[in-house]
Write a protein that holds these residues in place. Structure first.
Motif, PDB file in Angstrom:
ATOM      1  N   VAL A 142       0.864  -1.201   0.029  1.00 39.65           N
ATOM      2  CA  VAL A 142       0.040  -0.150  -0.027  1.00 39.65           C
ATOM      3  C   VAL A 142       0.887   1.277  -0.056  1.00 39.65           C
ATOM      4  O   VAL A 142       1.852   1.350   0.694  1.00 39.65           O
ATOM      5  N   ASP A 143       0.407   2.025  -1.066  1.00 39.11           N
ATOM      6  CA  ASP A 143       1.171   3.628  -0.807  1.00 39.11           C
ATOM      7  C   ASP A 143       0.114   4.444  -0.795  1.00 39.11           C
ATOM      8  O   ASP A 143      -0.904   4.564  -1.477  1.00 39.11           O
ATOM      9  N   SER A 144       0.232   5.415   0.124  1.00 39.02           N
ATOM     10  CA  SER A 144      -1.078   6.265   0.571  1.00 39.02           C
ATOM     11  C   SER A 144      -1.251   7.322  -0.544  1.00 39.02           C
ATOM     12  O   SER A 144      -2.421   7.565  -0.792  1.00 39.02           O
ATOM     13  N   GLN A 151      -0.803   6.694  -3.863  1.00 41.06           N
ATOM     14  CA  GLN A 151      -1.364   6.046  -4.781  1.00 41.06           C
ATOM     15  C   GLN A 151      -2.626   5.626  -4.468  1.00 41.06           C
ATOM     16  O   GLN A 151      -3.444   5.557  -5.225  1.00 41.06           O
ATOM     17  N   GLN A 152      -2.971   5.307  -3.156  1.00 37.81           N
ATOM     18  CA  GLN A 152      -4.309   5.048  -2.874  1.00 37.81           C
ATOM     19  C   GLN A 152      -4.985   6.097  -2.839  1.00 37.81           C
ATOM     20  O   GLN A 152      -6.245   5.711  -3.509  1.00 37.81           O
ATOM     21  N   GLN A 165      -6.260   6.461  -6.397  1.00 38.94           N
ATOM     22  CA  GLN A 165      -7.353   5.344  -6.807  1.00 38.94           C
ATOM     23  C   GLN A 165      -8.721   5.748  -6.167  1.00 38.94           C
ATOM     24  O   GLN A 165      -9.730   5.435  -6.844  1.00 38.94           O
ATOM     25  N   TYR A 166      -8.986   6.257  -4.941  1.00 36.42           N
ATOM     26  CA  TYR A 166      -9.912   6.418  -4.393  1.00 36.42           C
ATOM     27  C   TYR A 166     -10.648   7.531  -5.113  1.00 36.42           C
ATOM     28  O   TYR A 166     -11.908   7.532  -5.096  1.00 36.42           O
ATOM     29  N   GLN A 199     -12.351   0.571   2.560  1.00 33.63           N
ATOM     30  CA  GLN A 199     -12.281  -0.907   2.658  1.00 33.63           C
ATOM     31  C   GLN A 199     -13.496  -1.266   3.550  1.00 33.63           C
ATOM     32  O   GLN A 199     -13.889  -0.440   4.576  1.00 33.63           O
ATOM     33  N   LEU A 217      -7.276  -3.984   0.039  1.00 36.99           N
ATOM     34  CA  LEU A 217      -5.814  -3.598   0.031  1.00 36.99           C
ATOM     35  C   LEU A 217      -5.269  -4.370   1.205  1.00 36.99           C
ATOM     36  O   LEU A 217      -5.832  -4.797   1.984  1.00 36.99           O
TER      37      LEU A 217
END
Length: 725
Positions: free
Chosen positions: A294-296, A298-299, A302-303, A472, A514
């Motif tokens: 997980v990379d914050s 990138q996350q 994505q979100y 999530q 994730l």
């Protein structure tokens, strides 16, 4: 249990000692098997009340006390119906016995602010049954009708004022049948319930005398400290344990499986410091090639993309008017992962004795779900369920972390003991996590992104509201999935949305998967949904050119009297709209219902040197009957401080290359004493059965604070923690 068996097991020193076999998860739902007399184990005084010769009454609580005060609240309820002398009442924790399962849910759990709510009638009836048996024993001894007697302050009082203490009657009462039906007191006659009462454990805690799970000490006990991988689920490529074994006091280094699918390395030693030094000396190479990282940053990207698409529908509404709406509000909210960081680090002590069919396991820990832990111990250690005992200990906080469906740290402790026994080490083992273990290797409140598109008419009234939540699922993959997830929507992610406002909202959800373990965090979904709803309601009120309090009251109308009552109470007590604030300060308002209770906050805040400052908080609370107003006040104060903590810089867990970047309180911020504002708590009077109070004080604090800051800066705060620059 047959009465003859019970009498053999009961001791001569007191009345009705619990004598139930240890329960496991499979037994949690087996309460339908009624005990003698047609009563379930949860209805039998035997497991809950012990009266010593001197009249001391010890009441067993069927929940974990980790700061919310059930070791006082539940005894108050039972002692009320028992007519006990409160100065002689003591309390203790239960075990995983069937008697201590939640009487409503049917399994062992401290969570959802349900302790007082679900056990209110149960503990009243337990007290009334015990009292009836004591009265019957006195009636037999005096040869008079039971209905001619009364009770007061731990005594049965008979004709002519003669009296017998409960301690004198305990043995005789113990031998009598337990009544199935009892008459409960009229609430107008309550002497304990509803009155502010100091906690039974206050002196022990304030003097340093309170013992917690981490304080467990057994003869020959070893301490285990575990090396966890930086990326969840990693396996071990290689380990050099010679430096660890060279540390004085280290007894063994063991590789054991983790609940995340990988492995961990445990160092067993004679004491925590030796174990920690040994763990720190390990040279471990981890293999994270098969797990997600997980990379914050990138996350978040994505979100954000997902939030632009309609997900699984939580509820539907016509949003066709959005396009032509004359006025619009477009809002994106970002909420980070949050750690629980209870003051007492995670710990579990396990003792395994015997072998084969005679093997026994005993656990000591502060747990919100002893039935789950018993099942884990039974499975891993190969011990028959009836031979597993979980001793629930006082816990120094938890906020949901001690109710993990995967039972991660308990699983770890049991795996360590299993490996130790295989290596010829038969000592009991106390496993302790460090603060760094907790922050970097725990479970987290999920990260969320909300996107709202709201169409308003010229008067500021809502025509349509399209809302998407990305985060999530907490329930997915757990035993709770079957009833917490419907049509792809985790109910914990959407609780608190829309209500109590009658708005045309379409709400949909995306639940990405994730490699970051997630769990409920105090007040669960309301940690983010209340913030979104109450800050947007303020924006809508502003667009409608209405005072935010008046706007809310109009929305409540006559349909939501509890919301109306708490808001009006908080407004009246704060002086909102009538009292002039100091220069540079502004009012903020929010109201929210969670766990069947409603809390409203009116706050005073300012911006000082570019930083938000909360000065004063006035709370209105509706939890129906407040069993102990002092505990209600304490829960609101604690919830408010924790809610404030979400707003402060550094209150975020972030990931880089799959690893958590924070490690302790120097880089993961929580609210501290200097951050605490002046706070006044006011309770709406009610005689209705109590509702939850452990969590409802948290959700509305952050939005009330944010609304005040928005008044000062003209800029809505759509991200936590606050970013004023």
């Amino acid at each position: 249990m047959e009465r003859r068996t019970f009498l053999k097991l009961a001791t001569a020193s007191g009345f009705a000692l619990g004598a139930f076999p240890a329960a496991v998860l499979a037994q949690d739902g087996a309460q339908g098997a009624a005990a003698a007399g047609g009563l379930k184990p949860t209805q039998q005084p035997a497991a809950f009340v012990k009266i010593d010769r001197d009249g001391t009454v010890t009441i067993t609580v069927n929940r974990l006390d980790f700061g919310q005060g059930v070791q006082t609240g539940l005894p108050m309820i039972l002692a009320e119906e028992l007519d006990a002398d409160w100065s002689k009442v003591r309390s203790t924790h239960g075990t995983a016995d069937p008697a201590y399962a939640d009487p409503v849910m049917g399994f062992h759990l401290t969570g959802g602010s349900s302790a007082i709510k679900n056990s209110y009638t149960q503990y009243r009836e337990l007290g009334a049954r015990t009292r009836a048996m004591l009265v019957a024993a006195a009636a037999q001894q005096w040869g008079v009708p039971a209905d001619s007697l009364r009770t007061q302050a731990g005594h049965v009082i008979g004709p002519g004022g003669k009296k017998l203490g409960y301690g004198e009657l305990a043995d005789a009462a113990m031998k009598l049948p337990v009544p199935q039906q009892v008459v409960l007191k009229n609430p107008k006659d309550f002497r304990l319930i509803g009155h502010a009462t100091g906690r039974i454990d206050a002196q022990a805690k304030s003097s340093g005398g309170q013992s917690y799970g981490i304080d467990t000490k057994l003869p020959g006990m070893l301490t285990a400290v575990v090396a966890h991988p930086p990326v969840f689920g990693s396996k071990i490529r290689s380990v050099d344990d010679d430096p660890a074994k060279a540390v004085k006091g280290v007894r063994a280094v063991l590789r054991v499986p983790s609940v995340h699918g990988g492995e961990v390395v445990a160092v067993l030693a004679e004491g925590y410091w030796a174990a920690k030094q040994g763990r720190d000396a390990l040279k471990v190479e981890w293999d994270a090639s098969a797990v997600g990282k997980v990379d914050s940053a990138q996350q978040l990207a994505q979100y954000r993309e997902l939030s632009k698409k309609t997900g699984a529908l939580a509820f539907d509404a016509d949003v066709s008017k959005l396009g032509a709406a004359p006025r619009k509000i477009s809002a994106e909210y970002v909420f980070p992962y949050l750690a629980h960081t209870p003051m007492e680090p995670l710990n579990c002590t396990v003792q395994l004795t015997g072998s084969g069919a005679s093997a026994r396991a005993e656990l000591w820990l502060g747990t919100q779900a002893p039935g789950w832990e018993a099942a884990v111990a039974s499975r891993i250690l190969g011990v028959a369920p009836q031979n597993v005992r979980v001793n629930v200990q006082m816990a120094g906080g938890g906020f949901g972390r001690r109710a993990t469906p995967a039972c991660d740290y308990v699983t770890e402790a049991c795996q360590i003991v299993k490996a130790a026994h295989a290596a010829g080490i038969d000592a009991p083992v106390r496993q302790i996590w460090s603060r760094e273990d907790d922050v970097k290797g725990g479970y987290y409140r999920p990260m969320h992104v909300h996107r709202a598109e709201i169409g308003l008419d010229e008067q500021g009234q809502v025509l349509a509201w399209d809302h998407v939540i990305v985060g999530q699922s907490i329930a997915k993959g757990t035993a709770f999935e079957a009833f917490m997830m419907k049509k792809g929507v985790d109910s914990t992610a959407v609780e608190g949305m829309k209500e109590p406002y009658d708005l045309p909202m379409r709400l949909s959800v995306h639940h990405p998967e994730l490699n970051a373990p997630v769990l409920w965090w105090r007040s669960v979904g309301s940690t983010h949904t209340a913030y979104v709803m109450e800050t947007l309601i303020d924006e809508i009120a502003k667009a409608a050119k209405q005072d935010p309090v008046e706007y809310r009251l109009r929305q409540f109308g006559s349909k939501h009297p509890r919301h109306k009552a708490v808001l009006e109470l908080a407004v009246a007590k704060s002086g909102y709209g009538k009292r002039k604030l100091a220069e540079g300060r502004a009012w903020g308002v929010a109201v929210h219902q969670s766990f069947n209770s409603v809390v409203a906050y009116v706050v005073e805040a300012s911006v000082q040197e570019g930083k938000p400052k909360l000065h004063a908080v006035t709370a209105g609370v509706h939890c129906n009957l407040a069993v102990n107003p002092r505990s209600v006040e304490a829960q609101v104060q604690g919830g408010a401080l924790m809610g404030l903590g979400m707003c402060l810089p550094g209150a975020a867990i972030t990931f880089k290359d799959g690893a958590v970047e924070q490690s302790n309180f120097h880089d993961y911020n929580v609210a501290r004493l200097p951050d605490m504002p002046a706070i006044a708590v006011h309770i709406v009077p009610s005689a209705d059965a109590p509702t939850g109070m452990g969590e409802p004080g948290l959700p509305p604090l952050a939005p009330a604070f944010a609304n005040a800051i928005a008044q000062l800066t003209g800029k809505p705060q759509r991200e936590l923690p606050f970013k004023l620059a």
